[in-house]
Scaffold this active site. Structure first.
Site, short mmCIF file in Angstrom:
data_model
loop_
_atom_site.label_atom_id
_atom_site.label_comp_id
_atom_site.label_asym_id
_atom_site.label_seq_id
_atom_site.Cartn_x
_atom_site.Cartn_y
_atom_site.Cartn_z
N HIS A 1 3.90 98.40 -11.78
CA HIS A 1 4.74 99.35 -12.51
C HIS A 1 5.67 98.68 -13.51
CE1 HIS A 1 7.23 98.11 -9.07
NE2 HIS A 1 8.29 98.49 -9.74
N ASP B 1 9.56 99.50 -14.44
CA ASP B 1 10.62 100.27 -13.80
C ASP B 1 10.93 101.52 -14.61
OD1 ASP B 1 11.04 98.50 -11.64
OD2 ASP B 1 12.30 97.21 -12.88
N HIS C 1 5.23 94.66 -12.88
CA HIS C 1 5.40 93.79 -11.71
C HIS C 1 4.92 94.50 -10.45
CE1 HIS C 1 9.13 96.04 -12.28
NE2 HIS C 1 9.35 95.94 -10.98
N ARG D 1 19.24 94.03 -7.36
CA ARG D 1 18.78 94.18 -8.75
C ARG D 1 19.82 94.90 -9.61
NH1 ARG D 1 13.72 97.93 -9.93
NH2 ARG D 1 15.20 99.22 -11.05
C1 SIN Z 1 11.02 95.99 -8.09
O1 SIN Z 1 9.98 96.67 -8.11
O2 SIN Z 1 11.90 96.10 -8.93
C2 SIN Z 1 11.20 94.96 -7.01
C3 SIN Z 1 10.32 93.78 -7.10
C4 SIN Z 1 10.45 92.90 -5.89
O3 SIN Z 1 11.08 93.32 -4.91
O4 SIN Z 1 9.91 91.81 -5.91
#
Ligand code: SIN
Length: 282
Positions: free
Chosen positions: A96, A98, A247, A261
């Site tokens: 995805h 974000d 990612h 994050r």
């Molecule tokens: C995310 O999808 O923002 C998280 C990625 C992760 O936890 O490695």
């Protein structure tokens, strides 16, 4: 500051920098250039940041925005905590960008590892520039001027089924169309902007045909040639360009993994042939 590429197409490591102190203008420019050139950059071995410190670091590259869904275990609405011991089905284990369902999907995300399983819990990143450029010409011609609809539908279903809180506002829930091929606002370079988490369908196509074309594209982006895989140590920070990179958090662990994050406010994706912005041809 030292910048070392991880693969030719995606990823670079930046060392010789302390993310807890204010950066100089030169450092901000060099980091932004490295992000632009590599899609995702990593700052290994940094001290664990508080939410406020991570906000301060990220705020040097843009405006920090609150993620669209309620955060878990965080006092700060704009600091997202991803804390899982059973990650399968969390929604992060699907490729995805974000929040691509927003009118202005985030420009970038900055993620720091705070608690890690002994083994596993890597994150994969894929370059959507490289993916677009490797598409067959007839596929490019088919998608170049099309749009696709994005929504939170599938992810909210999953979130609710796991009993997690959901932030039900209209901005978050309204489906949104974006060009399938978008342009980097700095260079005009083309990139793919559909993802299996949030893209529902290609506009103006039957559901069956749209599913077929999206399945082709999702299979295509899985190519190792466009990807890198990051093995985390506690304190490491990843910073990705959310319009240029997808990612996938690998859901292969069974002990706690806690990540923190912050998200940088973004912009409306621009497609090929947009007339209101000056672009360098791809
Ligand atoms: C995310 O999808 O923002 C998280 C990625 C992760 O936890 O490695």
């Amino acid at each position: 500051m030292k910048i070392e590429k991880i693969t030719p197409r995606i990823g670079a490591t930046i060392t010789g920098i302390d993310v807890t102190r204010p950066l100089s203008t030169g450092e901000i420019e060099a980091i932004s250039d490295a992000l632009n050139a590599n899609g995702v950059i990593f700052f290994p071995g940094q001290p664990k940041l508080s939410g406020e410190e991570q906000r301060a670091f990220g705020g040097q590259f843009g405006t920090i925005e609150a993620p669209p869904k309620l955060t878990k275990e965080s006092e700060l609405r704009d600091v997202l905590i991803l804390d899982f011991t059973r990650p399968v089905g969390s929604g992060t284990d699907i490729w995805h960008n974000d929040a691509s369902y927003l009118a202005c999907p985030p420009m970038g995300s900055i993620l720091q590892a705070h608690i890690l399983p002994e083994c596993g819990g890597d994150t994969c990143f894929a370059s959507m520039h490289a993916a677009y450029e490797a598409l067959p010409a007839d596929m490019k011609a088919m998608i170049d001027h099309k749009t696709a609809s994005h929504s939170t539908g599938r992810v909210l279903e999953l979130t609710r089924s796991l009993g997690n809180p959901v932030y039900d506002d209209e901005e978050t829930l309204a489906p949104r169309s974006h060009p399938i091929v978008t342009l980097d606002p700095r260079t005009g370079r083309r990139r793919l902007f559909v993802n299996p988490n949030y893209t529902d369908s290609i506009d103006g196509m039957s559901k069956a045909e749209s599913d077929r074309q999206l399945a082709f594209l999702y299979d295509h982006i899985k190519s190792p040639e466009f990807q890198m895989r990051y093995r985390w140590s506690v304190g490491d920070i990843a910073f990705w360009d959310n319009h240029a990179v997808q990612h996938y958090a690998v859901a292969d662990y069974t002990t706690r993994r806690r990540m923190q994050r912050v998200t940088l406010a973004g912009y409306a994706p621009v497609g090929i042939g947009a007339t209101d912005v000056e672009m360098v041809p791809a």
